[in-house]
Motif scaffolding. Structure first.
Motif, short mmCIF file in Angstrom:
data_model
loop_
_atom_site.label_atom_id
_atom_site.label_comp_id
_atom_site.label_asym_id
_atom_site.label_seq_id
_atom_site.Cartn_x
_atom_site.Cartn_y
_atom_site.Cartn_z
N LYS A 21 0.84 -1.25 0.09
CA LYS A 21 -0.14 -0.06 -0.08
C LYS A 21 0.97 1.57 0.13
O LYS A 21 0.60 2.12 -0.63
CB LYS A 21 -0.79 0.05 1.19
N LEU A 22 1.99 1.02 0.60
CA LEU A 22 2.97 2.35 0.56
C LEU A 22 3.92 2.45 -0.76
O LEU A 22 4.79 3.22 -0.65
CB LEU A 22 3.83 2.19 1.73
N ASN A 23 3.66 1.33 -1.44
CA ASN A 23 4.54 1.32 -2.33
C ASN A 23 6.00 1.18 -2.13
O ASN A 23 7.06 1.95 -2.74
CB ASN A 23 4.28 2.44 -3.58
N LEU A 24 6.26 0.36 -1.09
CA LEU A 24 7.67 0.13 -0.72
C LEU A 24 8.11 -1.17 -0.97
O LEU A 24 7.37 -1.94 -0.71
CB LEU A 24 7.73 0.63 0.84
N PRO A 25 9.22 -1.22 -1.74
CA PRO A 25 9.79 -2.58 -1.84
C PRO A 25 9.97 -3.25 -0.31
O PRO A 25 10.39 -2.61 0.69
CB PRO A 25 11.14 -2.44 -2.34
N VAL A 26 9.84 -4.52 -0.27
CA VAL A 26 9.95 -5.45 1.03
C VAL A 26 10.74 -6.51 0.70
O VAL A 26 10.35 -7.32 -0.17
CB VAL A 26 8.43 -5.70 1.77
N ASP A 27 11.61 -6.98 1.66
CA ASP A 27 12.12 -8.18 1.76
C ASP A 27 11.91 -8.97 3.09
O ASP A 27 11.57 -8.42 3.92
CB ASP A 27 13.83 -8.01 1.73
N VAL A 28 11.97 -10.23 3.01
CA VAL A 28 11.63 -11.11 4.18
C VAL A 28 12.96 -11.87 4.21
O VAL A 28 13.32 -12.88 3.31
CB VAL A 28 10.50 -11.77 4.25
N ILE A 29 13.94 -11.83 5.46
CA ILE A 29 15.03 -12.51 5.74
C ILE A 29 14.86 -13.30 6.68
O ILE A 29 14.31 -13.15 7.45
CB ILE A 29 16.24 -11.94 5.42
N HIS A 30 15.55 -14.55 6.89
CA HIS A 30 15.95 -15.45 7.94
C HIS A 30 17.15 -15.56 8.30
O HIS A 30 17.74 -16.76 8.09
CB HIS A 30 15.05 -16.86 7.58
N PRO A 31 17.60 -14.79 9.28
CA PRO A 31 19.07 -14.73 9.75
C PRO A 31 19.40 -16.07 10.71
O PRO A 31 20.53 -16.51 10.73
CB PRO A 31 19.18 -13.48 10.48
N VAL A 32 18.29 -16.50 11.18
CA VAL A 32 18.62 -17.58 12.11
C VAL A 32 17.94 -19.03 11.50
O VAL A 32 18.35 -20.07 11.21
CB VAL A 32 18.28 -17.33 13.60
N LEU A 33 16.74 -18.93 11.67
CA LEU A 33 15.69 -20.21 11.12
C LEU A 33 14.43 -19.44 10.21
O LEU A 33 14.24 -18.40 10.38
CB LEU A 33 14.95 -20.64 12.53
N PRO A 34 14.21 -20.42 9.60
CA PRO A 34 12.84 -20.09 8.62
C PRO A 34 11.75 -19.49 9.23
O PRO A 34 11.07 -18.98 8.95
CB PRO A 34 12.69 -21.65 7.88
N SER A 35 11.64 -20.15 10.75
CA SER A 35 10.38 -19.71 11.59
C SER A 35 10.58 -18.31 12.09
O SER A 35 9.74 -17.72 12.77
CB SER A 35 10.32 -20.74 12.54
N LYS A 36 11.90 -17.79 11.85
CA LYS A 36 12.16 -16.35 12.74
C LYS A 36 12.69 -15.46 11.49
O LYS A 36 13.73 -14.93 11.14
CB LYS A 36 13.33 -16.38 13.35
N PRO A 37 11.35 -14.78 11.06
CA PRO A 37 11.50 -13.94 9.76
C PRO A 37 11.91 -12.40 10.23
O PRO A 37 11.60 -12.11 11.50
CB PRO A 37 10.36 -13.78 9.24
N VAL A 38 12.59 -11.82 9.54
CA VAL A 38 13.00 -10.14 9.58
C VAL A 38 12.35 -9.70 8.52
O VAL A 38 12.66 -10.04 7.29
CB VAL A 38 14.17 -9.93 9.76
N VAL A 39 11.35 -8.73 8.77
CA VAL A 39 10.76 -7.95 7.65
C VAL A 39 11.37 -6.61 7.30
O VAL A 39 11.69 -5.83 8.21
CB VAL A 39 9.15 -7.90 7.78
#
Length: 401
Positions: free
Chosen positions: A44-62
């Motif tokens: 909605k904000l027209n901002l690119p977004v990434d989701v990464i997982h520095p530790v585990l797949p169940s622990k996302p950083v947006v």
């Protein structure tokens, strides 16, 4: 009632309530719905977004990226955590994940103060600024991290060590503060040195019917008495000096006690775990030496095992820090009464500061009971909406510095 009805129709309030209704509550959090919510907001904000997982797949950083006019400059980080602490629903008068609003405009939900409000206010302020045609000079990142409430080991602690964070070239960060019960707003520039310290006492073992010498229990009692007397001095400091708050003294609490196998056997080992938050005015090395000396006075056999031993790091809040000057100027232009403080607990700002990046803890919440981690946590709708306006001022203040 009219005000409450008006607030309930406010689009920003609705978005806040939607976020609060996602139960990202410990233990065993499933962040899926939260990540999807944040992706929708970024879209909605027209901002690119990434989701990464520095530790585990169940622990996302947006991570949302708001590109600046001069992206080569160090960027601004607006951080918040997605997780919230457990609730005891029977002690709440409202559904802790219902985000209901009463007639006075109080929104009840876990996370209203700690800290989904701030994460949503970043979004709302960004929306308002973008709608006005504003583009920051520096690139601004909005990050949403997991598991801050369990120490950050599965979130920010590892995120800051990775290539993605390094490429963000962060120059300054904002993160959470604490609500204020008066009209002022605290700004946190440091945290006390955190120890989770296990003391292992070894001594003579044997039958419980005898009077053995140099038992672990005797040694524990001696050292415990010394620690509690030290604790009492800190309580007295607070009582005698009204200018101090809890972040200005050292707190020490016994949190775990283990040892012994049978009621008629004197144990060879007793272990006690303490949560110690050391004031910045306290000599850390001297305190450790004092505890070791008490162990020797007790008869020896004391081992110090540091489960967690965080170094002290701080952000300068003086003329040497241009980000602080820009931030403070923004606060002053808003006419907000502020004071700098040492944070009472631990936040993800510690990991950012540890990387050599200045970071401040700030939540635009005043005239509000401090209810983080408490039953019936709430935030008033007008306080939340005012916080959006605060960030509308502060984000450009630091991003254009």
């Amino acid at each position: 009632m009219e005000k409450a009805e008006h607030w309930s129709n406010d689009e920003e309030i609705k978005i806040f309530q939607e976020y609060l209704r996602i139960p990202t509550v410990h233990p065993d959090i499933d962040y899926t719905a939260c990540v999807e919510f944040l992706k929708r907001q970024a879209d909605k904000l027209n901002l690119p977004v990434d989701v990464i997982h520095p530790v585990l797949p169940s622990k996302p950083v947006v991570i949302m990226k708001w590109l600046g006019k001069r992206p080569e400059l160090p960027s601004i980080l607006l951080n918040s955590h997605m997780d919230v602490v457990p609730v005891f629903a029977e002690n709440w008068t409202h559904d802790p994940f219902g985000a209901s609003m009463d007639a006075e405009g109080r929104i009840y939900a876990r996370g209203t103060q700690d800290m989904k409000s701030v994460g949503c206010q970043y979004l709302a302020a960004t929306r308002a600024l973008k709608s006005s045609g504003y583009q920051p000079k520096r690139t601004v990142y909005l990050t949403y991290v997991p598991d801050e409430e369990t120490g950050g080991d599965m979130g920010m602690a590892e995120f800051v060590k990775g290539d993605y964070f390094r490429a963000m070239n962060v120059g300054f960060a904002l993160d959470e503060g604490i609500a204020s019960e008066d009209e002022s707003y605290p700004v946190f520039y440091a945290e006390r040195t955190l120890w989770h310290l296990r003391l292992k006492f070894t001594g003579t073992s044997g039958h419980g019917s005898l009077l053995h010498k140099n038992t672990a229990g005797e040694k524990f009692q001696y050292v415990m008495d010394k620690l509690m007397k030290f604790r009492k001095t800190q309580v007295q400091h607070l009582a005698e000096n009204s200018s101090l708050d809890i972040g200005d003294v050292t707190t020490l609490n016994l949190t775990q006690l283990t040892g012994g196998l049978q009621s008629n056997v004197v144990p060879p080992v007793l272990e006690a775990v303490f949560d110690i938050r050391i004031a910045i005015s306290q000599d850390v090395d001297r305190l450790e030496k004092q505890i070791r000396n008490w162990g020797e006075e007790a008869g020896g056999g004391l081992e110090l095992d540091f489960i967690l031993r965080c170094p002290f790091v701080e952000t300068k809040v003086d003329d040497s820090n241009p980000y602080w000057l820009a931030f403070k100027k923004g606060l002053d232009e808003l006419g907000l009464k502020t004071h700098t403080r040492v944070f009472t607990g631990a936040t993800d700002s510690f990991y950012v500061r540890q990387m050599g990046i200045p970071a401040l803890g700030f939540s635009p919440i005043n005239n509000t009971p401090v209810l983080l981690h408490n039953h019936d946590e709430y935030l008033r709708a007008d306080t939340y909406l005012h916080g959006i306006q605060v960030y509308r001022k502060l984000i450009p203040a630091v991003a254009d510095s």
